[in-house]
Design an enzyme around this catalytic site. Structure first.
Site, short mmCIF file in Angstrom:
data_model
loop_
_atom_site.label_atom_id
_atom_site.label_comp_id
_atom_site.label_asym_id
_atom_site.label_seq_id
_atom_site.Cartn_x
_atom_site.Cartn_y
_atom_site.Cartn_z
N GLU A 1 23.06 38.47 -2.27
CA GLU A 1 23.46 39.84 -1.92
C GLU A 1 22.25 40.79 -1.89
O GLU A 1 22.14 41.64 -1.00
CB GLU A 1 24.52 40.32 -2.91
CG GLU A 1 25.83 39.55 -2.73
CD GLU A 1 26.82 39.79 -3.85
OE1 GLU A 1 26.46 39.57 -5.04
OE2 GLU A 1 27.96 40.19 -3.57
N GLU B 1 30.34 32.71 -6.71
CA GLU B 1 31.10 33.43 -7.73
C GLU B 1 32.48 32.82 -7.97
O GLU B 1 32.98 32.80 -9.09
CB GLU B 1 31.25 34.91 -7.34
CG GLU B 1 29.97 35.73 -7.41
CD GLU B 1 29.13 35.71 -6.14
OE1 GLU B 1 29.33 34.83 -5.28
OE2 GLU B 1 28.28 36.61 -6.00
N GLY C 1 24.58 37.33 -6.60
CA GLY C 1 23.85 38.59 -6.47
C GLY C 1 22.47 38.41 -5.84
O GLY C 1 21.94 39.34 -5.24
N ALA D 1 23.76 37.54 -10.44
CA ALA D 1 23.87 38.46 -11.57
C ALA D 1 23.77 37.63 -12.84
O ALA D 1 24.03 36.42 -12.83
CB ALA D 1 25.20 39.19 -11.50
N1 CAA Z 1 22.81 34.08 -15.06
C1 CAA Z 1 22.24 33.79 -16.24
N2 CAA Z 1 21.47 32.71 -16.45
C2 CAA Z 1 21.28 31.89 -15.41
C3 CAA Z 1 21.85 32.12 -14.14
C4 CAA Z 1 22.63 33.29 -13.99
N3 CAA Z 1 23.17 33.62 -12.81
N4 CAA Z 1 21.47 31.11 -13.31
C5 CAA Z 1 20.71 30.28 -14.03
N5 CAA Z 1 20.59 30.75 -15.30
C6 CAA Z 1 19.86 30.14 -16.41
C7 CAA Z 1 20.58 28.93 -16.96
O1 CAA Z 1 21.59 29.33 -17.86
C8 CAA Z 1 19.45 28.19 -17.62
O2 CAA Z 1 19.17 28.81 -18.86
P1 CAA Z 1 19.05 27.91 -20.20
O3 CAA Z 1 17.85 27.06 -19.96
O4 CAA Z 1 18.86 28.95 -21.25
O5 CAA Z 1 20.30 27.14 -20.30
C9 CAA Z 1 18.27 28.45 -16.69
O6 CAA Z 1 18.63 29.62 -15.95
C10 CAA Z 1 18.02 27.33 -15.71
O7 CAA Z 1 19.22 27.06 -15.03
P2 CAA Z 1 19.82 25.60 -14.85
O8 CAA Z 1 19.47 24.75 -16.03
O9 CAA Z 1 21.26 25.74 -14.52
O10 CAA Z 1 18.96 25.11 -13.59
P3 CAA Z 1 19.38 24.00 -12.50
O11 CAA Z 1 18.16 23.79 -11.68
O12 CAA Z 1 20.05 22.86 -13.13
O13 CAA Z 1 20.50 24.74 -11.59
C11 CAA Z 1 21.41 26.58 -10.31
C12 CAA Z 1 20.15 25.83 -10.79
C13 CAA Z 1 22.21 25.70 -9.37
C14 CAA Z 1 20.94 27.84 -9.60
C15 CAA Z 1 22.28 26.95 -11.53
O14 CAA Z 1 21.48 27.59 -12.51
C16 CAA Z 1 23.43 27.85 -11.24
O15 CAA Z 1 24.44 27.41 -10.71
N6 CAA Z 1 23.33 29.15 -11.61
C17 CAA Z 1 24.39 30.12 -11.48
C18 CAA Z 1 24.62 30.50 -10.03
C19 CAA Z 1 25.77 31.49 -9.94
O16 CAA Z 1 26.90 31.19 -10.23
N7 CAA Z 1 25.46 32.72 -9.47
C20 CAA Z 1 26.44 33.76 -9.29
C21 CAA Z 1 26.43 34.68 -10.49
S1 CAA Z 1 27.75 35.85 -10.44
C22 CAA Z 1 27.19 37.10 -9.42
O17 CAA Z 1 26.09 37.06 -8.91
C23 CAA Z 1 28.13 38.24 -9.22
C24 CAA Z 1 27.74 39.14 -8.09
O18 CAA Z 1 28.25 39.06 -7.02
C25 CAA Z 1 26.74 40.17 -8.28
#
Ligand code: CAA
Length: 258
Positions: free
Chosen positions: A112, A132, A109, A65
């Site tokens: 999911e 999460e 998400g 998400a």
């Molecule tokens: N939401 C918003 N933006 C996101 C995102 C997310 N879930 N995941 C990545 N991005 C964005 C980053 O903020 C970044 O944007 P900027 O360049 O503007 O800073 C861009 O995508 C690239 O990401 P990274 O620089 O972090 O890329 P990376 O290769 O270093 O890492 C990753 C990749 C490990 C996937 C890392 O991006 C990450 O950990 N993302 C979040 C994963 C996460 O926590 N997901 C769960 C979300 S909560 C949820 O989903 C609730 C539910 O149950 C529905």
């Protein structure tokens, strides 16, 4: 229809939906979820389409998400909007089969949404996780439920409590994905599989999908009863007559979706 967060194309009898927010690793913002629902509606309504493939980029199926969109939400915001349920579950109400073709990250998400599809084909670089907990929340689109059913309590609980990601090999071993294919072949293979499904009798395919899904909602005896009724119902179709006649006559069947 013009979309901003996804692209949509037709390949033979397959509707291919590609999540397309590369700068955010396909984070599932509300506009994307809305567009995904519209694309599914359009393919469901299109008689030429027999199955759907949902994919992302080589780097990310979807990284979850959209954290930036949800970070400031209050309980009341989330509750009143029925956050996550609202719109996301459209995939699960799709009657035509939906194949998830997952490359790269399928996190939160993203994992999911992949699990809402009927099965997952994974590229060899795929990574699945429910991280999460590491950002102060829990899976909110079915992760604590579908992951347990897919891979069992021990591995699901570890993933949900620690945020540990699993790679494609571990995901296949655990039963989360049906198969792992080389990254370069993922889309073609997913479309090939979906097109195979699309070539079969549509009513019978829908019955098969309905019956498998009943296994998640009913007791064994109710599920078997449900299966038997649908099995009997296939004998009311012209396609069952055609399929069995074709077998006996040693020729390919010509299904007419009747
Ligand atoms: N939401 C918003 N933006 C996101 C995102 C997310 N879930 N995941 C990545 N991005 C964005 C980053 O903020 C970044 O944007 P900027 O360049 O503007 O800073 C861009 O995508 C690239 O990401 P990274 O620089 O972090 O890329 P990376 O290769 O270093 O890492 C990753 C990749 C490990 C996937 C890392 O991006 C990450 O950990 N993302 C979040 C994963 C996460 O926590 N997901 C769960 C979300 S909560 C949820 O989903 C609730 C539910 O149950 C529905």
């Amino acid at each position: 229809m013009a979309y901003e967060n996804i692209t949509v194309e037709t390949r033979r009898h397959v509707g291919l939906i590609t999540l397309n927010r590369p700068k955010a690793l396909n984070a599932l913002c509300s506009a994307l979820i809305r567009e995904l629902g519209q694309a599914l509606d359009a393919f469901e309504a299109d008689d030429e389409i027999g199955a759907i493939v949902l994919t992302g980029s080589e780097k990310a199926f979807a990284a979850g998400a959209d954290i930036k969109e949800m970070a400031s939400k209050t309980f009341i915001d989330a509750y009143l909007a029925d956050f996550i349920t609202n719109g996301w579950e459209r995939i699960t109400t799709c009657r035509k089969p939906v194949v998830a073709a997952v490359a790269g990250f399928a996190l939160g998400g993203g994992c999911e949404v992949a699990m809402m599809c009927d099965f997952i084909l994974a590229a060899d670089n795929a990574k699945f996780g429910q991280p999460e907990i590491t950002i102060g929340t829990i899976p909110g689109a079915g992760g604590t439920q579908r992951l347990v059913r897919a891979i069992g309590k021990a591995k699901a609980m570890e993933m949900v409590l620690t945020g540990r990601m699993i790679d494609a090999v571990e995901a296949e071993r655990a039963g989360l994905v049906s198969r792992v294919v080389p990254l370069a072949e993922l889309i073609d293979e997913a479309v090939r599989v979906a097109d195979k499904i699309a070539s079969l009798s549509r009513p019978v395919v829908l019955m098969a999908k309905e019956s498998v899904n009943a296994a998640f909602e009913t007791s064994l005896s109710q599920g078997i009863q449900f299966e038997r009724r649908l099995f009997h119902a296939t004998f009311a179709t012209e396609d069952q007559k055609e399929g069995m006649a074709a077998f006996i006559e040693k020729r390919s069947p010509a299904f007419r979706n009747r």
